[in-house]
Design an enzyme around this catalytic site. Structure first.
Site, PDB file in Angstrom:
ATOM      1  N   ASP A  31       0.872  -1.181   0.000  1.00 16.12           N
ATOM      2  CA  ASP A  31       0.000   0.000   0.000  1.00 16.12           C
ATOM      3  C   ASP A  31       0.904   1.226   0.000  1.00 16.12           C
ATOM      4  O   ASP A  31       2.011   1.183   0.548  1.00 16.12           O
ATOM      5  CB  ASP A  31      -0.906  -0.005   1.253  1.00 16.12           C
ATOM      6  CG  ASP A  31      -2.190   0.777   1.050  1.00 16.12           C
ATOM      7  OD1 ASP A  31      -2.101   2.000   0.800  1.00 16.12           O
ATOM      8  OD2 ASP A  31      -3.277   0.177   1.133  1.00 16.12           O
ATOM      9  N   ASP A  58       4.126   1.904  -4.134  1.00 21.01           N
ATOM     10  CA  ASP A  58       3.097   2.408  -5.043  1.00 21.01           C
ATOM     11  C   ASP A  58       3.009   1.442  -6.224  1.00 21.01           C
ATOM     12  O   ASP A  58       4.051   1.000  -6.740  1.00 21.01           O
ATOM     13  CB  ASP A  58       3.524   3.814  -5.511  1.00 21.01           C
ATOM     14  CG  ASP A  58       2.384   4.566  -6.163  1.00 21.01           C
ATOM     15  OD1 ASP A  58       1.867   4.078  -7.190  1.00 21.01           O
ATOM     16  OD2 ASP A  58       2.027   5.634  -5.649  1.00 21.01           O
ATOM     17  N   SER A 124     -16.774  -2.693  -9.702  1.00 17.80           N
ATOM     18  CA  SER A 124     -17.875  -2.024  -9.012  1.00 17.80           C
ATOM     19  C   SER A 124     -19.172  -2.169  -9.813  1.00 17.80           C
ATOM     20  O   SER A 124     -19.148  -2.249 -11.047  1.00 17.80           O
ATOM     21  CB  SER A 124     -17.517  -0.546  -8.888  1.00 17.80           C
ATOM     22  OG  SER A 124     -18.641   0.220  -8.548  1.00 17.80           O
ATOM     23  N   TYR A 149     -13.965   7.892 -12.247  1.00 16.90           N
ATOM     24  CA  TYR A 149     -13.726   6.747 -11.358  1.00 16.90           C
ATOM     25  C   TYR A 149     -14.367   5.487 -11.946  1.00 16.90           C
ATOM     26  O   TYR A 149     -13.733   4.442 -12.099  1.00 16.90           O
ATOM     27  CB  TYR A 149     -14.281   7.017  -9.945  1.00 16.90           C
ATOM     28  CG  TYR A 149     -14.445   5.754  -9.146  1.00 16.90           C
ATOM     29  CD1 TYR A 149     -13.327   5.090  -8.630  1.00 16.90           C
ATOM     30  CD2 TYR A 149     -15.701   5.161  -8.934  1.00 16.90           C
ATOM     31  CE1 TYR A 149     -13.460   3.900  -7.923  1.00 16.90           C
ATOM     32  CE2 TYR A 149     -15.843   3.983  -8.237  1.00 16.90           C
ATOM     33  CZ  TYR A 149     -14.721   3.349  -7.733  1.00 16.90           C
ATOM     34  OH  TYR A 149     -14.860   2.164  -7.056  1.00 16.90           O
ATOM     35  N   LYS A 153     -12.863   1.657 -13.712  1.00 19.99           N
ATOM     36  CA  LYS A 153     -13.253   0.262 -13.431  1.00 19.99           C
ATOM     37  C   LYS A 153     -13.605  -0.461 -14.740  1.00 19.99           C
ATOM     38  O   LYS A 153     -13.203  -1.602 -14.974  1.00 19.99           O
ATOM     39  CB  LYS A 153     -14.447   0.221 -12.475  1.00 19.99           C
ATOM     40  CG  LYS A 153     -14.137   0.754 -11.092  1.00 19.99           C
ATOM     41  CD  LYS A 153     -13.152  -0.137 -10.360  1.00 19.99           C
ATOM     42  CE  LYS A 153     -12.659   0.458  -9.076  1.00 19.99           C
ATOM     43  NZ  LYS A 153     -11.474  -0.188  -8.519  1.00 19.99           N
TER      44      LYS A 153
HETATM   45  P1  NAD Z   1      -9.638   2.426   0.232  1.00 19.16           P
HETATM   46  O1  NAD Z   1      -9.289   3.779  -0.288  1.00 19.16           O
HETATM   47  O2  NAD Z   1      -9.923   2.307   1.694  1.00 19.16           O
HETATM   48  O3  NAD Z   1      -8.505   1.375  -0.165  1.00 19.16           O
HETATM   49  C1  NAD Z   1      -7.703   1.505  -1.305  1.00 19.16           C
HETATM   50  C2  NAD Z   1      -6.260   1.417  -0.858  1.00 19.16           C
HETATM   51  O4  NAD Z   1      -5.405   1.540  -1.999  1.00 19.16           O
HETATM   52  C3  NAD Z   1      -5.872   2.526   0.127  1.00 19.16           C
HETATM   53  O5  NAD Z   1      -5.264   1.936   1.255  1.00 19.16           O
HETATM   54  C4  NAD Z   1      -4.874   3.375  -0.659  1.00 19.16           C
HETATM   55  O6  NAD Z   1      -3.897   3.955   0.181  1.00 19.16           O
HETATM   56  C5  NAD Z   1      -4.311   2.373  -1.651  1.00 19.16           C
HETATM   57  N1  NAD Z   1      -3.779   2.944  -2.889  1.00 19.16           N
HETATM   58  C6  NAD Z   1      -4.365   3.847  -3.711  1.00 19.16           C
HETATM   59  N2  NAD Z   1      -3.578   4.101  -4.758  1.00 19.16           N
HETATM   60  C7  NAD Z   1      -2.449   3.339  -4.599  1.00 19.16           C
HETATM   61  C8  NAD Z   1      -1.262   3.177  -5.347  1.00 19.16           C
HETATM   62  N3  NAD Z   1      -1.031   3.871  -6.468  1.00 19.16           N
HETATM   63  N4  NAD Z   1      -0.326   2.305  -4.908  1.00 19.16           N
HETATM   64  C9  NAD Z   1      -0.532   1.611  -3.756  1.00 19.16           C
HETATM   65  N5  NAD Z   1      -1.627   1.733  -2.998  1.00 19.16           N
HETATM   66  C10 NAD Z   1      -2.584   2.588  -3.419  1.00 19.16           C
HETATM   67  O7  NAD Z   1     -10.876   1.897  -0.611  1.00 19.16           O
HETATM   68  P2  NAD Z   1     -11.780   0.603  -0.400  1.00 19.16           P
HETATM   69  O8  NAD Z   1     -13.156   1.083  -0.117  1.00 19.16           O
HETATM   70  O9  NAD Z   1     -11.131  -0.348   0.495  1.00 19.16           O
HETATM   71  O10 NAD Z   1     -11.789   0.048  -1.900  1.00 19.16           O
HETATM   72  C11 NAD Z   1     -10.893  -0.952  -2.337  1.00 19.16           C
HETATM   73  C12 NAD Z   1     -11.107  -1.192  -3.816  1.00 19.16           C
HETATM   74  O11 NAD Z   1     -12.470  -1.553  -4.045  1.00 19.16           O
HETATM   75  C13 NAD Z   1     -10.856   0.060  -4.680  1.00 19.16           C
HETATM   76  O12 NAD Z   1     -10.268  -0.368  -5.895  1.00 19.16           O
HETATM   77  C14 NAD Z   1     -12.263   0.599  -4.913  1.00 19.16           C
HETATM   78  O13 NAD Z   1     -12.333   1.353  -6.092  1.00 19.16           O
HETATM   79  C15 NAD Z   1     -13.060  -0.702  -5.022  1.00 19.16           C
HETATM   80  N6  NAD Z   1     -14.478  -0.502  -4.721  1.00 19.16           N
HETATM   81  C16 NAD Z   1     -14.846   0.088  -3.530  1.00 19.16           C
HETATM   82  C17 NAD Z   1     -16.195   0.309  -3.269  1.00 19.16           C
HETATM   83  C18 NAD Z   1     -16.625   0.977  -1.986  1.00 19.16           C
HETATM   84  O14 NAD Z   1     -17.781   1.401  -1.895  1.00 19.16           O
HETATM   85  N7  NAD Z   1     -15.788   1.091  -0.960  1.00 19.16           N
HETATM   86  C19 NAD Z   1     -17.168  -0.083  -4.198  1.00 19.16           C
HETATM   87  C20 NAD Z   1     -16.757  -0.701  -5.387  1.00 19.16           C
HETATM   88  C21 NAD Z   1     -15.402  -0.907  -5.632  1.00 19.16           C
HETATM   89  C1  UD1 Z   2     -21.210   5.738  -4.959  1.00 17.82           C
HETATM   90  C2  UD1 Z   2     -20.684   5.908  -6.359  1.00 17.82           C
HETATM   91  C3  UD1 Z   2     -20.187   4.566  -6.890  1.00 17.82           C
HETATM   92  C4  UD1 Z   2     -19.135   4.006  -5.957  1.00 17.82           C
HETATM   93  C5  UD1 Z   2     -19.715   3.910  -4.543  1.00 17.82           C
HETATM   94  C6  UD1 Z   2     -18.687   3.482  -3.554  1.00 17.82           C
HETATM   95  C7  UD1 Z   2     -21.930   7.786  -7.340  1.00 17.82           C
HETATM   96  C8  UD1 Z   2     -22.925   8.194  -8.369  1.00 17.82           C
HETATM   97  N1  UD1 Z   2     -21.711   6.454  -7.235  1.00 17.82           N
HETATM   98  O1  UD1 Z   2     -22.304   4.828  -4.995  1.00 17.82           O
HETATM   99  O2  UD1 Z   2     -19.617   4.741  -8.174  1.00 17.82           O
HETATM  100  O3  UD1 Z   2     -18.726   2.711  -6.386  1.00 17.82           O
HETATM  101  O4  UD1 Z   2     -20.201   5.210  -4.138  1.00 17.82           O
HETATM  102  O5  UD1 Z   2     -17.687   4.425  -3.398  1.00 17.82           O
HETATM  103  O6  UD1 Z   2     -21.353   8.609  -6.637  1.00 17.82           O
HETATM  104  N2  UD1 Z   2     -26.962   9.650  -0.158  1.00 17.82           N
HETATM  105  C9  UD1 Z   2     -27.645  10.635   0.531  1.00 17.82           C
HETATM  106  N3  UD1 Z   2     -26.923  11.494   1.299  1.00 17.82           N
HETATM  107  C10 UD1 Z   2     -25.553  11.420   1.428  1.00 17.82           C
HETATM  108  C11 UD1 Z   2     -24.865  10.399   0.710  1.00 17.82           C
HETATM  109  C12 UD1 Z   2     -25.611   9.543  -0.078  1.00 17.82           C
HETATM  110  O7  UD1 Z   2     -28.862  10.748   0.454  1.00 17.82           O
HETATM  111  O8  UD1 Z   2     -24.956  12.251   2.139  1.00 17.82           O
HETATM  112  C13 UD1 Z   2     -27.744   8.686  -0.965  1.00 17.82           C
HETATM  113  C14 UD1 Z   2     -27.370   8.636  -2.444  1.00 17.82           C
HETATM  114  O9  UD1 Z   2     -28.142   9.555  -3.168  1.00 17.82           O
HETATM  115  C15 UD1 Z   2     -27.675   7.161  -2.787  1.00 17.82           C
HETATM  116  C16 UD1 Z   2     -27.393   6.413  -1.472  1.00 17.82           C
HETATM  117  O10 UD1 Z   2     -27.438   7.399  -0.452  1.00 17.82           O
HETATM  118  O11 UD1 Z   2     -29.048   7.013  -3.068  1.00 17.82           O
HETATM  119  C17 UD1 Z   2     -26.031   5.735  -1.463  1.00 17.82           C
HETATM  120  O12 UD1 Z   2     -25.037   6.700  -1.800  1.00 17.82           O
HETATM  121  P1  UD1 Z   2     -23.469   6.381  -1.694  1.00 17.82           P
HETATM  122  O13 UD1 Z   2     -23.176   5.794  -0.365  1.00 17.82           O
HETATM  123  O14 UD1 Z   2     -22.729   7.614  -2.078  1.00 17.82           O
HETATM  124  O15 UD1 Z   2     -23.244   5.229  -2.747  1.00 17.82           O
HETATM  125  P2  UD1 Z   2     -23.641   5.169  -4.306  1.00 17.82           P
HETATM  126  O16 UD1 Z   2     -24.106   6.476  -4.802  1.00 17.82           O
HETATM  127  O17 UD1 Z   2     -24.544   4.016  -4.494  1.00 17.82           O
END
Ligand code: NAD
Ligand code: UD1
Length: 338
Positions: A31, A58, A124, A149, A153
């Site tokens: 990380d 990185d 995602s 973003y 993906k």
């Molecule tokens: P996070 O930010 O907590 O974890 C990502 C980690 O990657 C962090 O620790 C960050 O420091 C590290 N990182 C970023 N760029 C880097 C680089 N260039 N080199 C090395 N390390 C690097 O996010 P998360 O919620 O744990 O998500 C993990 C993965 O899942 C991500 O790829 C995210 O896009 C994907 N994802 C997350 C969600 C969500 O809602 N959390 C939803 C769909 C997909």
């Molecule tokens: C968002 C991202 C998605 C990403 C995911 C995880 C968008 C359009 N989509 O999903 O690409 O993979 O986060 O990082 O941003 N909401 C409120 N008030 C708030 C926050 C959210 O009402 O302060 C509502 C939103 O309108 C939505 C729901 O809560 O209906 C969930 O929102 P959020 O947690 O941001 O996730 P997504 O939008 O589903």
């Protein structure tokens, strides 16, 4: 033989480290801590009672990656590392393309050159875009992402498919996550967003702890039962276990397999607020405001493929997700900075 976990200090990565260590795997973590703290990895060791190698590296640093692949015996990679803030990606698209896509290409080149051709990638539900009808199924046409973003993906999925077409020794699993929330039951690891949270659950829990005075609900005029947006919230530990079930696929076959990781159940914004209040006894004041651009009314999974092929299904309900989030938030009001 070890599994390399990139982005292992992050929210989903740290929970995945716990499940892999508990299952007896050897892991190596990498990380750059751009969105995390190395303290999360100390907590992983506290929870599991196990130590493991971790590198401040990185994914864009080829020499750094080479050193890890030379030193450790890496058999497969679970690739979480990436930037994930939707709004920020609209302001800084080049940084997102460079970090997520450039970094992934660099990692894949390094893997190929070291003969490691097994990867699980964090995709995602955002790749389903806004045209498909829920529940989203793995064989639906993907595309139409509305922010850089999401586009990273989609492109990385395409790159991995092209890679397999060019060399069918590769084994790739694409996991499409729905909305991960919750925290480890111990209250030691969880989501620690920088600044004002963009996502719903971290925002709710910061209102509950008194850091924000109320929640803004983005729109109540969607064609959903209560007018607020419906999402498929999944406990992060269930998500982590999904990875545990997916890794054996890498060793059984080559090819590209796609799985949704969701519960298959939609929950509205107001339902989540009420579940949180019920599970924790804390009131969440809210105000209805305009919809957020780019949001869709419904997003939930058809989760049957993961059940049929991997034998995986989400076990933890929405109350458990709220209880565990709250335990983490209460014990760590400032995330890992306490
Ligand atoms: P996070 O930010 O907590 O974890 C990502 C980690 O990657 C962090 O620790 C960050 O420091 C590290 N990182 C970023 N760029 C880097 C680089 N260039 N080199 C090395 N390390 C690097 O996010 P998360 O919620 O744990 O998500 C993990 C993965 O899942 C991500 O790829 C995210 O896009 C994907 N994802 C997350 C969600 C969500 O809602 N959390 C939803 C769909 C997909
Ligand atoms: C968002 C991202 C998605 C990403 C995911 C995880 C968008 C359009 N989509 O999903 O690409 O993979 O986060 O990082 O941003 N909401 C409120 N008030 C708030 C926050 C959210 O009402 O302060 C509502 C939103 O309108 C939505 C729901 O809560 O209906 C969930 O929102 P959020 O947690 O941001 O996730 P997504 O939008 O589903």
């Amino acid at each position: 033989m070890s599994i390399l976990i990139t982005g292992g200090a992050g929210f989903i990565g740290s929970h995945t480290c716990v499940e892999f260590l508990n299952a007896g795997y050897d892991i190596v973590v990498l990380d750059n801590y751009s969105n995390s703290s190395p303290k999360s990895l100390d907590r992983v060791s506290e929870i599991t009672g196990k130590k493991f190698p971790f590198y401040n590296c990185d994914i864009r640093d080829r020499a750094g990656l080479d050193k890890i692949f030379e030193k450790e015996n890496i058999e497969a990679v679970i690739h979480f590392a990436g930037l994930k803030a939707v709004g920020e990606s609209c302001r800084k698209p080049l940084e997102y393309y460079e970090n997520n896509i450039g970094g992934t290409v660099n990692l894949l080149e390094c893997m190929r050159d070291h003969g490691c051709k097994k990867i699980v990638f964090s995709s995602s539900a955002t790749v389903y875009g806004s045209e498909n009808k829920c529940p989203f199924k793995e064989d639906m046409k993907v595309g139409g992402t509305t922010n850089p973003y999401g586009t990273t993906k989609l492109y990385i999925e395409t790159i991995l498919k092209d890679l397999y077409t060019s060399d069918n020794e590769w084994s790739v699993v694409l996991l499409r996550y729905f909305n991960p929330i919750g925290a480890h039951e111990s209250g030691k690891i969880g989501e620690a967003p920088n600044g004002i949270p963009n996502n719903l659950m971290p925002y709710i829990s910061q209102v509950a702890i008194g850091k924000r005075d109320h929640l803004s609900v983005f729109g109540n005029n969607y064609p959903t039962p209560d007018g607020t947006g419906v999402r498929d919230y999944i406990h992060v530990v269930d998500l982590a276990i999904g990875h545990l079930k997916a890794v054996p696929v890498l060793f059984k076959q080559t090819g590209v397999e796609v799985f949704n990781l969701g519960t298959g159940k939609g929950v509205s914004v107001l339902e989540l607020v009420h579940a949180f209040e019920e599970a924790t006894g804390v009131k969440i004041p809210y105000e209805i405001v305009d919809p957020r651009p780019g949001d869709i009314a419904y997003c939930y999974a058809d989760a049957s493929k993961a059940l049929n092929v991997l034998g995986w299904k989400a076990e933890r309900d929405i109350y458990k997700m709220c209880e565990d989030t709250w335990r983490w938030q209460k014990n760590n009001p400032n995330g890992y900075d306490d």
